[in-house]
Design a protein around this motif. Structure first.
Motif, mmCIF file in Angstrom:
data_model
loop_
_atom_site.group_PDB
_atom_site.id
_atom_site.type_symbol
_atom_site.label_atom_id
_atom_site.label_comp_id
_atom_site.label_asym_id
_atom_site.label_seq_id
_atom_site.Cartn_x
_atom_site.Cartn_y
_atom_site.Cartn_z
ATOM 1 N N SER A 68 -10.403 -17.457 22.745
ATOM 2 C CA SER A 68 -11.185 -18.544 22.824
ATOM 3 C C SER A 68 -11.938 -17.985 21.278
ATOM 4 N N VAL A 69 -12.266 -16.812 21.085
ATOM 5 C CA VAL A 69 -12.815 -16.274 19.536
ATOM 6 C C VAL A 69 -11.854 -16.568 18.414
ATOM 7 N N CYS A 70 -10.400 -16.140 18.645
ATOM 8 C CA CYS A 70 -9.352 -16.230 17.956
ATOM 9 C C CYS A 70 -9.330 -17.835 17.657
ATOM 10 N N ASN A 71 -9.329 -18.815 18.710
ATOM 11 C CA ASN A 71 -8.957 -20.207 18.392
ATOM 12 C C ASN A 71 -10.322 -20.609 17.540
ATOM 13 N N ASN A 72 -11.452 -20.470 17.846
ATOM 14 C CA ASN A 72 -12.538 -20.885 17.191
ATOM 15 C C ASN A 72 -12.434 -20.400 15.669
ATOM 16 N N LEU A 73 -11.792 -19.187 15.437
ATOM 17 C CA LEU A 73 -12.006 -18.758 14.006
ATOM 18 C C LEU A 73 -10.421 -19.326 13.261
ATOM 19 N N SER A 74 -9.625 -19.806 13.968
ATOM 20 C CA SER A 74 -8.116 -20.153 13.671
ATOM 21 C C SER A 74 -7.612 -18.905 13.406
#
Length: 435
Positions: A68-74
């Motif tokens: 989720s963190v990676c998705n939010n930060l692309s």
């Protein structure tokens, strides 16, 4: 901390800015802070997360959190799921060692497949203290007391200059979320016992302990560098590299005032642990040997021979009647000749073709093998021939026999058999010549 991190990158690790980076992220505070610092410093990277399936839903929640963190930060995200317990059981490893092997094997594969230049991990100064203490409680040399290396091949650890307290405080100040691994609270593992019981006492005894420890590590690392330099210089005088062997010449070795230290430096990369046995090998009788998992060290008269452990060979190579060249197991030419024109040597034999049974066979020697040595009366055991000719254990293992049926024609490169020699009645002569 962000400013200190950026200065550290600029001064010590500036090469990372232009490289393709893979960051190992567990979801714990250390790796989440490193992710944040890299993002704030505008250093590009991808993330790799390991789900070891050891803590049920907790492991899956860690994965979902990091994703989720990676998705939010692309941020590009890679994940792999492991049957860690099954791997540990089948390979007779501890869970910790199994997890380490699994993750680094996967990291290596990712680096190769995705063309990453470096893997970043979030090890910090407290981790280095724990590693020092773990090694200190075991048999180690100087290198085991130099802490975790900042750069080790393709693995880079940018947080080694920071303590765990600095990392946690930074996370709280910047409202960085992280996941707590419940297994970190257990004293089941040695590293956790040191973290919970020993290190706090050291910090209590010396409030400046981590700074003192960091300076001590730098001193030890400089000393290790001097040792490495001396080891390389002496190596060139004492050790001879021959194909896949290293031959340590004992006459040159034993004049050194502390030759055991050099043996340790040269042999430690090959997995040896029985150091007293290795040191005693210098004065042992010829033929004695010491094994690591993949290598052996053999005393052969005036040298120690280091080489990979060979797999016992049961292979047989066949030679057809009209064959003129052989590539395996040895390069050899076979020619029809009308007479013996060349002086025989260890690399050439002449035989009576009509006395041979084709196909001929190349094989390794076996206990009980015997032959009739050319130029002698009667038979002789091959093992006795080896002893008389002072074959080392390695020589014996590397020797091939050329056989006709069950009879030895030639101990290749050493002695021919009288029964197949050329006589006055020979009609066809074959010349075998090692290339």
């Amino acid at each position: 901390m962000l400013s200190k991190f950026q200065n550290h990158i600029n001064q010590k690790l500036s090469f990372l800015k232009e490289k393709k980076l893979l960051l190992a992220v567990s979801g714990g505070v250390d790796s989440m802070v490193l992710l944040h610092l890299l993002k704030q410093s505008e250093i590009g990277f991808s993330v790799a997360h390991c789900n070891f399936n050891l803590r049920g839903n907790e492991s899956d929640e860690d994965e979902n959190f990091v994703k989720s963190v990676c998705n939010n930060l692309s941020i590009e995200f890679f994940v792999n799921h492991f049957n860690t317990k099954g791997y540990a059981d089948s390979n007779k490893l501890s869970i910790q060692l199994a997890a380490r092997q699994l993750r680094y094997n996967w990291f290596d594969k990712l680096i190769e497949e995705e063309a990453f230049d470096y893997l970043l991990t979030a090890h910090h100064l407290d981790d280095s203290v724990e590693t020092f203490l773990i090694n200190f409680t075991r048999v180690t040399g100087l290198e085991g007391l130099t802490g975790i290396p900042q750069l080790n091949d393709k693995v880079v650890r940018p947080l080694l200059v920071f303590s765990r307290d600095e990392i946690v405080n930074y996370a709280k100040e910047n409202r960085i979320d992280w996941r707590e691994d419940s297994s970190n609270a257990s004293d089941k593992y040695l590293r956790n016992k040191l973290r919970h019981d020993i290190v706090p006492i050291l910090k209590e005894l010396n409030p400046n302990f981590l700074n003192s420890f960091q300076q001590t590590l730098e001193n030890l690392q400089q000393t290790q560098s001097m040792v490495d330099d001396a080891s390389r210089i002496v190596y060139r005088k004492v050790v001879e590299d021959v194909e896949n062997q290293k031959r340590i010449h004992l006459a040159e070795l034993k004049v050194l005032p502390n030759y055991q230290a050099y043996l340790y430096q040269w042999l430690k990369p090959f997995g040896f642990t029985a150091w007293n046995d290795i040191y005693n090998l210098v004065e042992a009788q010829s033929g004695k040997q010491i094994f690591s998992e993949h290598f052996r060290l053999l005393k052969d008269r005036d040298v120690l021979i280091l080489e990979p452990i060979a797999t016992p060979s049961s292979e047989a190579y066949f030679v057809a009647e009209n064959q003129t060249e052989i590539e395996f197991p040895l390069p050899m030419k076979i020619t029809n000749v009308t007479k013996v024109t060349d002086p025989e040597s260890s690399a050439i034999i002449f035989v009576d073709k009509d006395s041979l049974k084709f196909p001929l066979v190349f094989r390794k020697w076996q206990q009980g093998d015997y032959f009739y040595p050319f130029g002698m009366q009667g038979k002789k055991k091959v093992s006795k021939h080896f002893k008389d000719e002072k074959f080392s254990l390695i020589d014996k293992e590397n020797t091939w026999l050329l056989c006709s049926g069950n009879e030895i024609v030639w101990i290749v490169g050493s002695r021919a058999d009288q029964r197949f020699s050329v006589t006055k009645t020979t009609q066809t002569i074959l010349k075998f010549e090692l290339q």
